[in-house]
Design a protein around this motif. Structure first.
Motif, PDB file in Angstrom:
ATOM      1  N   ILE A  34       0.841  -1.209   0.000  1.00 15.98           N
ATOM      2  CA  ILE A  34       0.000   0.000   0.000  1.00 15.98           C
ATOM      3  C   ILE A  34       0.872   1.253   0.000  1.00 15.98           C
ATOM      4  CG2 ILE A  34      -1.630   1.361   1.387  1.00 15.98           C
ATOM      5  CD1 ILE A  34      -2.754  -1.431   2.334  1.00 15.98           C
ATOM      6  N   THR A  35       1.876   1.276   0.856  1.00 13.26           N
ATOM      7  CA  THR A  35       2.729   2.465   0.943  1.00 13.26           C
ATOM      8  C   THR A  35       3.657   2.587  -0.269  1.00 13.26           C
ATOM      9  OG1 THR A  35       4.298   1.313   2.389  1.00 13.26           O
ATOM     10  CG2 THR A  35       2.572   2.646   3.447  1.00 13.26           C
ATOM     11  N   PHE A  36       3.971   1.464  -0.927  1.00 18.87           N
ATOM     12  CA  PHE A  36       4.731   1.490  -2.179  1.00 18.87           C
ATOM     13  C   PHE A  36       3.953   2.287  -3.222  1.00 18.87           C
ATOM     14  CE2 PHE A  36       5.726  -0.329  -6.365  1.00 18.87           C
ATOM     15  CZ  PHE A  36       7.117  -0.265  -6.379  1.00 18.87           C
ATOM     16  N   VAL A  37       2.661   2.039  -3.312  1.00 15.65           N
ATOM     17  CA  VAL A  37       1.816   2.757  -4.266  1.00 15.65           C
ATOM     18  C   VAL A  37       1.749   4.244  -3.900  1.00 15.65           C
ATOM     19  CG1 VAL A  37      -0.554   3.007  -5.143  1.00 15.65           C
ATOM     20  CG2 VAL A  37       0.471   0.724  -4.917  1.00 15.65           C
ATOM     21  N   ILE A  38       1.569   4.533  -2.613  1.00 16.44           N
ATOM     22  CA  ILE A  38       1.524   5.934  -2.167  1.00 16.44           C
ATOM     23  C   ILE A  38       2.835   6.638  -2.492  1.00 16.44           C
ATOM     24  CG2 ILE A  38       1.433   7.445  -0.136  1.00 16.44           C
ATOM     25  CD1 ILE A  38      -0.483   5.324   1.124  1.00 16.44           C
ATOM     26  N   TYR A  44       6.209  10.256  -8.509  1.00 15.27           N
ATOM     27  CA  TYR A  44       6.050  10.560  -9.933  1.00 15.27           C
ATOM     28  C   TYR A  44       5.233  11.820 -10.170  1.00 15.27           C
ATOM     29  CZ  TYR A  44       8.662   6.704 -11.827  1.00 15.27           C
ATOM     30  OH  TYR A  44       9.683   5.869 -12.180  1.00 15.27           O
ATOM     31  N   LEU A  45       4.248  12.085  -9.340  1.00 20.71           N
ATOM     32  CA  LEU A  45       3.484  13.317  -9.476  1.00 20.71           C
ATOM     33  C   LEU A  45       4.416  14.528  -9.332  1.00 20.71           C
ATOM     34  CD1 LEU A  45       0.696  14.749  -9.690  1.00 20.71           C
ATOM     35  CD2 LEU A  45       0.661  14.715  -7.192  1.00 20.71           C
ATOM     36  N   GLY A  60      12.095  11.670  -1.765  1.00 21.34           N
ATOM     37  CA  GLY A  60      12.069  11.868  -0.314  1.00 21.34           C
ATOM     38  C   GLY A  60      10.698  12.303   0.181  1.00 21.34           C
ATOM     39  N   VAL A  61      10.048  13.194  -0.535  1.00 17.82           N
ATOM     40  CA  VAL A  61       8.695  13.636  -0.159  1.00 17.82           C
ATOM     41  C   VAL A  61       7.718  12.465  -0.262  1.00 17.82           C
ATOM     42  CG1 VAL A  61       6.772  15.160  -0.758  1.00 17.82           C
ATOM     43  CG2 VAL A  61       9.112  16.051  -0.764  1.00 17.82           C
ATOM     44  N   GLY A  62       7.831  11.683  -1.327  1.00 17.16           N
ATOM     45  CA  GLY A  62       6.978  10.507  -1.475  1.00 17.16           C
ATOM     46  C   GLY A  62       7.162   9.529  -0.320  1.00 17.16           C
ATOM     47  N   ILE A  63       8.403   9.325   0.068  1.00 15.93           N
ATOM     48  CA  ILE A  63       8.700   8.433   1.188  1.00 15.93           C
ATOM     49  C   ILE A  63       8.116   8.984   2.487  1.00 15.93           C
ATOM     50  CG2 ILE A  63      10.561   7.502   2.632  1.00 15.93           C
ATOM     51  CD1 ILE A  63      12.266   7.402   0.022  1.00 15.93           C
ATOM     52  N   SER A 137      12.718   2.597  -6.731  1.00 17.52           N
ATOM     53  CA  SER A 137      11.527   1.866  -6.296  1.00 17.52           C
ATOM     54  C   SER A 137      11.722   0.364  -6.173  1.00 17.52           C
ATOM     55  CB  SER A 137      10.371   2.127  -7.262  1.00 17.52           C
ATOM     56  OG  SER A 137       9.948   3.455  -7.115  1.00 17.52           O
ATOM     57  N   VAL A 138      12.768  -0.184  -6.718  1.00 18.20           N
ATOM     58  CA  VAL A 138      13.015  -1.611  -6.563  1.00 18.20           C
ATOM     59  C   VAL A 138      14.157  -1.818  -5.582  1.00 18.20           C
ATOM     60  CG1 VAL A 138      13.650  -3.757  -7.730  1.00 18.20           C
ATOM     61  CG2 VAL A 138      12.085  -2.152  -8.850  1.00 18.20           C
ATOM     62  N   LEU A 139      15.338  -1.363  -5.945  1.00 22.93           N
ATOM     63  CA  LEU A 139      16.503  -1.570  -5.090  1.00 22.93           C
ATOM     64  C   LEU A 139      16.384  -0.794  -3.772  1.00 22.93           C
ATOM     65  CD1 LEU A 139      19.240  -2.927  -4.833  1.00 22.93           C
ATOM     66  CD2 LEU A 139      20.250  -0.976  -6.026  1.00 22.93           C
ATOM     67  N   GLY A 140      16.084   0.493  -3.859  1.00 23.30           N
ATOM     68  CA  GLY A 140      15.980   1.316  -2.654  1.00 23.30           C
ATOM     69  C   GLY A 140      14.886   0.844  -1.718  1.00 23.30           C
ATOM     70  N   VAL A 141      13.705   0.575  -2.254  1.00 18.98           N
ATOM     71  CA  VAL A 141      12.587   0.117  -1.429  1.00 18.98           C
ATOM     72  C   VAL A 141      12.894  -1.255  -0.827  1.00 18.98           C
ATOM     73  CG1 VAL A 141      10.183  -0.665  -1.497  1.00 18.98           C
ATOM     74  CG2 VAL A 141      10.812   1.503  -2.531  1.00 18.98           C
ATOM     75  N   GLY A 142      13.492  -2.144  -1.610  1.00 20.91           N
ATOM     76  CA  GLY A 142      13.830  -3.477  -1.101  1.00 20.91           C
ATOM     77  C   GLY A 142      14.799  -3.421   0.067  1.00 20.91           C
ATOM     78  N   LEU A 143      15.855  -2.647  -0.072  1.00 19.35           N
ATOM     79  CA  LEU A 143      16.833  -2.508   1.018  1.00 19.35           C
ATOM     80  C   LEU A 143      16.199  -1.861   2.250  1.00 19.35           C
ATOM     81  CD1 LEU A 143      19.916  -1.297  -1.057  1.00 19.35           C
ATOM     82  CD2 LEU A 143      19.615  -3.550   0.004  1.00 19.35           C
TER      83      LEU A 143
END
Length: 171
Positions: A34-38, A44-45, A60-63, A137-143
């Motif tokens: 859910i938070t990945f989508v947010i 991207y926006l 950073g803002v998205g995170i 979104s793949v490497l950073g989020v996974g780590l």
């Protein structure tokens, strides 16, 4: 009965997988999805509009937006049965762990963009966007996910002393 319990009841053998620590992991992964989508929607926006020249700031803002949603969902659902801390202390630890995760998450994107030079005009737009998505979104989020799950269970949402096998609170 929770949604996960209802699904598990209908699928043979799944209820064994969804018990104990696996159940927490599945809930944590659902919150993560859910938070990945947010995170990506906000990233991207911003990246494609007002922060076009600052993709790491946009990430950073998205995170940060996703982290706020993550706290509420993890506290009230994923780690609901854990406790032992007062909410202000727990929230401070959550956001401290999340601040470290933000650095872990943004670092591959920064390296991709500014060390490897995978941005326009050095590469075409498609290559830039694929590199941004993979690194951010793949490497950073996974780590960051691995770090968060371990740190949340260890420090933010520890087991109650009554649930600990030794009866002694974990550090």
């Amino acid at each position: 009965m929770s949604v996960l319990a209802a699904v598990a009841a209908r699928l043979p053998g799944v209820s064994r997988v969804l018990t104990g620590k696996n159940h927490e992991l599945l809930k944590f992964a659902t919150v993560g999805a859910i938070t990945f989508v947010i995170d990506n929607a906000v990233w991207y926006l911003l990246k494609l509009t007002v922060l076009e020249d600052h993709p790491t700031t946009a990430k950073g803002v998205g995170i940060l937006v996703a982290t706020i949603a993550s706290y509420v969902l993890n506290r009230e659902w994923s780690f609901r049965t854990r406790g032992g801390r007062e909410r202000p202390h727990e929230a401070a630890l959550f956001f401290l762990v999340s601040a470290a995760a933000l650095v872990v998450n943004v670092t591959p994107l920064y390296v991709s963009r500014y060390v490897l030079g995978l941005h326009r005009p050095h590469v075409d737009l498609f290559t830039q966007e694929v590199a941004d998505f993979f690194s951010g979104s793949v490497l950073g989020v996974g780590l960051a996910m691995v770090w968060r799950f371990w740190a949340f269970r260890r420090w933010v949402f520890p087991e109650d002393a009554s649930e600990s096998p030794t009866g002694v609170p974990r550090p």
